[in-house]
Design a protein around this motif. Structure first.
Motif, PDB file in Angstrom:
ATOM      1  N   PHE A 413       0.947  -1.233   0.123  1.00 59.15           N
ATOM      2  CA  PHE A 413       0.053  -0.079   0.011  1.00 59.15           C
ATOM      3  C   PHE A 413       0.900   1.255  -0.019  1.00 59.15           C
ATOM      4  CE2 PHE A 413      -3.471  -2.471   2.454  1.00 59.15           C
ATOM      5  CZ  PHE A 413      -4.097  -2.907   1.309  1.00 59.15           C
ATOM      6  N   ALA A 414       1.889   1.314   0.809  1.00 57.83           N
ATOM      7  CA  ALA A 414       2.650   2.399   1.031  1.00 57.83           C
ATOM      8  C   ALA A 414       3.746   2.725  -0.466  1.00 57.83           C
ATOM      9  CB  ALA A 414       3.617   2.238   2.159  1.00 57.83           C
ATOM     10  N   LYS A 415       3.698   1.588  -1.194  1.00 59.51           N
ATOM     11  CA  LYS A 415       4.740   1.749  -2.175  1.00 59.51           C
ATOM     12  C   LYS A 415       3.798   2.613  -3.357  1.00 59.51           C
ATOM     13  CE  LYS A 415       6.612  -1.238  -5.734  1.00 59.51           C
ATOM     14  NZ  LYS A 415       7.212  -2.470  -6.270  1.00 59.51           N
ATOM     15  N   HIS A 416       2.671   2.606  -3.318  1.00 60.98           N
ATOM     16  CA  HIS A 416       1.791   3.150  -4.260  1.00 60.98           C
ATOM     17  C   HIS A 416       1.022   4.403  -3.713  1.00 60.98           C
ATOM     18  CE1 HIS A 416       2.382  -0.121  -6.908  1.00 60.98           C
ATOM     19  NE2 HIS A 416       1.536  -0.897  -6.081  1.00 60.98           N
ATOM     20  N   ALA A 498      -1.272   4.843   4.702  1.00 65.91           N
ATOM     21  CA  ALA A 498      -0.315   4.901   3.659  1.00 65.91           C
ATOM     22  C   ALA A 498      -0.257   5.999   2.831  1.00 65.91           C
ATOM     23  CB  ALA A 498      -0.609   3.451   2.623  1.00 65.91           C
ATOM     24  N   ILE A 499      -1.388   6.707   2.580  1.00 67.07           N
ATOM     25  CA  ILE A 499      -1.577   7.795   1.721  1.00 67.07           C
ATOM     26  C   ILE A 499      -1.607   9.064   2.440  1.00 67.07           C
ATOM     27  CG2 ILE A 499      -2.594   6.434  -0.265  1.00 67.07           C
ATOM     28  CD1 ILE A 499      -5.240   7.671   0.787  1.00 67.07           C
ATOM     29  N   GLY A 500      -1.063   8.735   3.793  1.00 65.70           N
ATOM     30  CA  GLY A 500      -0.973  10.184   4.363  1.00 65.70           C
ATOM     31  C   GLY A 500      -2.234  10.689   4.839  1.00 65.70           C
ATOM     32  N   ASP A 501      -3.421  10.008   5.220  1.00 68.63           N
ATOM     33  CA  ASP A 501      -4.719  10.546   5.459  1.00 68.63           C
ATOM     34  C   ASP A 501      -5.007   9.912   6.759  1.00 68.63           C
ATOM     35  OD1 ASP A 501      -7.215  11.712   5.702  1.00 68.63           O
ATOM     36  OD2 ASP A 501      -7.968  10.998   4.123  1.00 68.63           O
TER      37      ASP A 501
END
Length: 647
Positions: A413-416, A498-501
């Motif tokens: 997840f964090a990779k994308h 992972a997307i910072g939210d």
């Protein structure tokens, strides 16, 4: 109740392993925003400032010099937990900042290190989970689903919240203090701020502990108004006994932070087992007290209603003592020092306190939702005790399934996480949710029809009678049927992190409290479903929370990959029904037949019941996999499902 420990969120403190990453959008030397915890709002990573030295330690302790040319901010590495992101740990240097050849070797070594850490922590966590189940089995055997366990379930709500949710591993206290200890270029210069944070936290915890002890009766009447007068007094006395756990929560979180900062991960993860062992020991002591008294020995007597409360408090104290014994040879910072309060106005301390408060608020919102269940359970006799047994029994397989999925998926997840990669993230999330649905349907199809024999096998002995089995098995069936919503919610929350939210999960948690209270009133009171209605409201609330989070995620990343979803869902549902029928039919045939009526199994009903459960479960798995193999022939999703099932 046990709290699951996320293996993906294994603590990773320590200045020796802190590596930096320059982000293209960084324009200042302020720390990058990061999520503070489970469902926490994004906030500044307090106590973490960019040190002047621009060197990053390599895989074997050799330093590499990163490229110059701009301020650096701390961003989480793919796979970092929310607590690691909040404390500023787990950063890494991108390919552009290191030589390509060395980066490959460092990535490989780092991956091996992560796998080893996850493996060791995972084994210890599983052992603690099993020991927690043993503790509940001992409790059920001694007290059953009666007024003692019921009162303890109400009394332990506040102490468990502080000791496990706030002061436990990866909790707010652990994360905030760990950040103050680890994100630094010089430990000597940061000792005073870390001491100040620990001192303030300890003073507040001590004040809350005293206030809880003094106002225990008022708290019980407000939190559990449905209890009668006599039971209310018992709950209040148990709460007074366990009130020191609030102060011990601060001590526990600080000691865990000091250990994990020193790279000692196994001891903090293993420490909750001490509390379980202490409770088991006191239950055994209570059981043997009459025998000892009959032989002329006069042991110290503990009232039956105080056994669990004394075990909880004593276990927390021993746990803190053991953790303290392991930290004496490490940091001197992170200690209680009144003179450190002079640093209370410093920017570092204020930002650390801000992060701690935000994380505690998020955990508090989740605790309110759990307290709502106990509020309505107080109006039903023995409902709280049954909820505790059923919840623990259901979350054991679901937690194992959730962990086995999240550990390898969080790094992906964090990779994308970058917007340019969200097209791949959409496909990955869609595929993961389908695989999760398939695994959850399989678990529900096998365990739901076997609820009665499972509860009977695990709990039914001595004080845990047939009536208790009926209550717990009904709630267990509800919990296990809604297993998909439980796992899917956690997975979607991980995607947000992972997307910072971190703000979207927090808003959803607040909504969850309102929905859970309304459904509890509807099912438990309006429809008069009792304790089973409370369990049903929890499952439906998880489903609403999952739908809201998925809707927010689709708006955030531009939708999900829905190609072939209807076909996949239909195939998995049919496979689940076949598995349910096979499990039910096999167990019905085995119990009604004359098989194994002689020999060892005939003389040991427990072993005979365990064998029947295993054979029934195997038949359900075989039916499910056969249907999936036929329905998904030539489908790429089949390989992913097989990989998940293998894990």
């Amino acid at each position: 109740m046990e709290c699951m420990t996320s293996l993906a969120g294994a603590p990773c403190f320590g200045p020796k392993r802190v590596m930096w990453r320059r982000t293209a959008a960084s324009k200042s030397k302020t720390p990058a925003p990061a999520s503070t915890g489970a469902g926490a709002n994004s906030t500044t990573a307090g106590a973490c400032f960019a040190p002047k030295a621009r060197r990053t330690p390599g895989a074997h302790g050799k330093a590499e010099t990163a490229l110059k040319g701009g301020p650096r901010v701390l961003t989480p590495w793919p796979g970092a937990s929310p607590q690691e992101a909040a404390s500023g740990r787990g950063g890494r240097v991108p390919r552009a900042a290191t030589h390509e050849g060395s980066q490959t070797s460092h990535s490989a070594n780092s991956s091996v290190s992560i796998v080893r850490s996850v493996s060791s922590v995972g084994v210890v966590t599983l052992a603690c989970k099993v020991l927690g189940l043993v503790r509940e089995v001992a409790t059920a055997a001694s007290f059953g689903v009666g007024w003692i366990v019921d009162s303890h379930s109400h009394a332990t709500m506040i102490p468990s919240f502080f000791f496990v949710a706030l002061g436990g591993l990866n909790g707010p206290v652990h994360s905030a203090v760990g950040a103050a200890l680890s994100c630094q270029s010089d430990r000597a210069t940061s000792r005073r701020p870390a001491d100040c944070l620990v001192t303030v936290t300890s003073i507040v915890a001590c004040a809350l502990s005293v206030a809880t002890c003094v106002t225990s009766t008022t708290i019980v009447r407000l939190a559990s108004p449905g209890l009668d007068i006599s039971l209310c007094g018992t709950v209040a006395s148990q709460l007074r006994i366990m009130s020191p756990c609030i102060l011990l929560a601060a001590v526990n979180g600080v000691q865990m932070a000091r250990l994990t900062t020193s790279r000692r991960l196994v001891v903090p993860v293993l420490s909750p087992a001490i509390s379980s062992l202490t409770v088991i020991a006191l239950i055994a002591y209570h059981s043997f007290t009459p025998s000892l008294a009959a032989h002329g020995m006069l042991p110290m007597r503990i009232k039956p209603e105080h056994v669990l409360a004394c075990g909880t408090t004593l276990g927390a104290a021993i746990q803190c003592f053991v953790l303290g014994a392991f930290t004496t040879e490490h940091y001197k910072s992170g200690s209680f020092q009144l003179r450190s309060l002079a640093s209370l106005g410093s920017t570092r301390v204020q930002q650390s306190m801000k992060m701690l408060v935000h994380a505690c608020m998020t955990s508090g919102v989740l605790q309110i939702a759990a307290s709502t269940d106990l509020f309505f359970a107080s109006f039903s006799l023995n409902a709280a005790a049954g909820l505790g047994y059923a919840n623990l029994l259901a979350t054991t397989p679901l937690a194992i399934l959730s962990t086995s999925l999240m550990v390898p998926l969080v790094p992906l997840f964090a990779k994308h996480r970058e917007p340019v990669e969200w097209h791949a993230l959409r496909k990955l999330v869609s595929k993961v949710l389908l695989v999760t649905f398939a695994m959850a349907v399989l678990v529900a199809a096998i365990l739901a029809p076997l609820a009665h024999p499972i509860v009977s096998l695990v709990f039914e002995r001595q004080a845990f009678d047939a009536n208790a089995r009926e209550v717990v098995s009904a709630m267990f069936s509800v919990y296990i049927t809604g297993g998909f919503t439980y796992i899917a919610r956690d997975l979607v929350v991980r995607v947000f992190y992972a997307i910072g939210d971190g703000f979207s999960p927090l808003r959803t948690s607040i909504l969850t409290v309102v929905v859970n209270a309304a459904l509890n009133w509807l099912f438990a009171w309006k429809f008069a479903l009792g304790s089973q209605g409370i369990a049903l409201s929890t499952v439906v609330t998880n489903g609403v929370s999952t739908l809201v989070l998925m809707h927010a995620l689709t708006r955030k990343i531009g939708g999900l990959d829905t190609q072939g979803v209807v076909k996949h869902l239909f195939t998995i549902s049919v496979a689940g029904m076949l598995s349910f029928a096979a499990t039910t039919g096999t167990h019905g045939y085995l119990t009604s037949s004359q098989l194994f009526t002689a020999g060892f199994l005939a003389a040991n009903p427990w072993a005979r019941g365990a064998l029947f459960l295993c054979l029934s479960a195997l038949s359900g798995v075989a039916a499910f996999l056969s249907a999936v193999l036929i329905g998904f022939t030539g489908d790429p999703l089949l390989r992913d499902f097989v990989d998940a099932a293998t894990r």
